[in-house]
Scaffold this active site. Structure first.
Site, PDB file in Angstrom:
ATOM      1  N   GLU A 104      32.900  41.564  39.760  1.00 17.15           N
ATOM      2  CA  GLU A 104      33.055  40.201  39.253  1.00 17.15           C
ATOM      3  C   GLU A 104      34.349  39.668  39.832  1.00 17.15           C
ATOM      4  OE1 GLU A 104      30.650  38.868  38.029  1.00 17.15           O
ATOM      5  OE2 GLU A 104      29.442  40.558  37.365  1.00 17.15           O
ATOM      6  N   CYS A 141      39.014  32.908  36.503  1.00 12.72           N
ATOM      7  CA  CYS A 141      38.249  33.032  37.743  1.00 12.72           C
ATOM      8  C   CYS A 141      37.244  31.902  37.904  1.00 12.72           C
ATOM      9  CB  CYS A 141      37.544  34.383  37.798  1.00 12.72           C
ATOM     10  SG  CYS A 141      36.395  34.684  36.439  1.00 12.72           S
TER      11      CYS A 141
END
Length: 482
Positions: free
Chosen positions: A223, A257
């Protein structure tokens, strides 16, 4: 319950912990749903019992982050994910019936996919959401029946220490263990022969993790991040879009993110959009330095990195618009808080358009036709998130169908990540694999093909057995037909 593992040589201790977990895993197979639910209940209890402690630890590690934000972005989503998994895991674990290839089903053969736990899963977590990025994926890991070894970020030392202290109170070391330490501990951890590994963090580090995993052929979920674009259509409600972009960009001071990394707006609407965003930020954060709601940059190193991006953009011709509602003097403080800086006239020569920003900086680019924004996205690495604002359904479909990203939110930012029934993950440089909900359960499960042959001599009937003859050619000719 076991006590925390003491580590003089982290590599030796980690290998020993892995082998201990794997041995206990094999001896316990099959992992019952009751055992899995009990582990999930204990994970929830650990978070509820230590919610305040984790919130305080996060704030100390950051220099300041509000308790409310940590509870909203780390603790509550983790508990929600664990409860969701507990509620649905029996259904997820049932397996899938599949149709045997014709005519085998008619002869009594059966086919199915069963879901087995993989074994021991290594979890390498980042510093930006240091609790949530451990415990949200843990929902799928535990629901699937796995054991877990955790390596929290060295940048959030207090959170890591709290995990190391609390996990042994709720889990045996054969179920879950924590290893803390600097980069060398992380390198040793990523080199372990796990049955699966999940890493959340920067793309560059993700490449190192994947190389380390390759030596042991460990399957990985990465991720990562990247530059998530926000495309503003001409039909967008500018005020509403600005409020939502400001919320997503300023949350955690942009250290997310999935934060909107850059803005693409129609050339004639650029000034209006910048004005609306500035106004929205000023409303939410009328002051910054002494505002408990506003998060600090995590450390001096990241603060300097962000300042260098601004210096680089200024030197290369950008206009920097600092959104500092109270006119505060940030140079006179020893902290690491930063105001939002909007970067006009951004281009690919600037670091703000080359690197994932991970902070309160928002570059703005303009288009004459929406296709320019689409082409720009497609000419760069596929992002973790993509956001479109607008009320033109034809344009919306064009943007969504002609771009590829890990996930998408329409008329808002980040919220697709909050949907537990949607898979969360990237594509290409923004990651691989998914978790959340059933997708997390399957990510951390082995999908085992199971075929039950019929009592009949299927191979003989089909001509598969030597000596080959008429039956063989009858089967071949039948399959070669168009």
């Amino acid at each position: 319950m076991a006590t925390a593992i003491k580590k003089d040589d982290p590599s030796i201790a980690m290998h020993a912990a892995l082998e201990k977990q794997r041995a206990d895993f094999h001896s316990a197979l099959p992992e019952s749903l009751a055992v899995r639910k009990d582990r999930i209940d204990r994970a929830i209890a650990m978070l509820v019992d230590n919610a305040d402690g984790f919130a305080k630890a996060v704030s100390e590690d950051f220099g300041h982050r509000s308790e409310e934000q940590t509870l909203m972005t780390d603790i509550v989503p983790s508990i929600s994910a664990l409860k969701h998994a507990k509620k649905h895991m029996a259904y997820w674990a049932r397996g899938d019936k599949r149709k045997p290839t014709f005519p085998l089903g008619l002869l009594g053969a059966k086919a199915e996919v069963s879901y087995q736990p993989k074994g021991v899963v290594g979890v390498i977590a980042p510093w930006n959401f240091p609790v949530g990025m451990v415990m949200v994926p843990m929902a799928g890991i535990l629901a699937a029946g796995n054991r877990a070894m955790i390596k929290p970020s060295e940048f959030t030392e207090r959170v890591s220490a709290l995990f190391e202290e609390q996990v042994p109170k709720y889990f045996a070391d054969t179920e879950m263990t924590v290893f803390t330490g600097a980069a060398e501990v992380g390198m040793a951890f990523s080199s372990l022969p796990f049955d699966h590994m999940i890493f959340t963090g920067a793309t560059g580090v993700g490449r190192h993790i994947m190389r380390a995993a390759a030596d042991n052929l460990v399957p990985v979920t990465l991720e990562l991040g990247g530059k998530s674009p926000t495309i503003i259509g001409r039909t967008a409600d500018k005020k509403k879009a600005a409020d939502r972009i400001a919320l997503g960009k300023m949350m955690n001071a942009g250290q997310i993110c999935l934060a909107p990394d850059y803005l693409y707006v129609a050339k004639e609407q650029e000034a209006e959009m910048i004005g609306e965003i500035s106004g929205s930020v000023s409303t939410m954060y009328p002051t910054l330095l002494d505002n408990d709601d506003y998060t600090s940059i995590v450390n001096g190193r990241n603060h300097e990195r962000l300042q260098s991006y601004l210096d680089d953009a200024r030197e290369k011709g950008a206009e920097l618009i600092e959104v500092n509602p109270a006119g505060e003097d940030f140079s006179s403080t020893n902290g690491h808080k930063m105001p939002l800086t909007i970067v006009r006239n951004a281009n690919d020569d600037m670091k703000v358009m080359q690197e994932e920003i991970f902070g309160p900086i928002l570059p703005v680019m303009t288009y004459s036709a929406i296709e320019e924004a689409i082409d720009y996205v497609n000419d760069h690495d596929r992002p973790l998130g993509l956001y479109y604002f607008g009320n033109d359904k034809v344009e919306e479909e064009r943007v969504l169908s002609r771009t590829i990203s890990g996930g998408t939110t329409v008329n808002d930012v980040i919220f697709h990540n909050a949907m537990e029934d949607l898979p969360f993950g990237g594509i290409g440089p923004s990651g691989m694999g998914h978790y959340h909900g059933v997708d997390g359960f399957r990510e951390f499960s082995h999908q085992r093909a199971v075929y039950h042959q019929s009592k009949m001599d299927v191979a003989g009937l089909a001509g598969f057995k030597p000596p080959y003859g008429d039956k063989t050619w009858a089967t071949i000719k039948r399959e070669l037909k168009k």
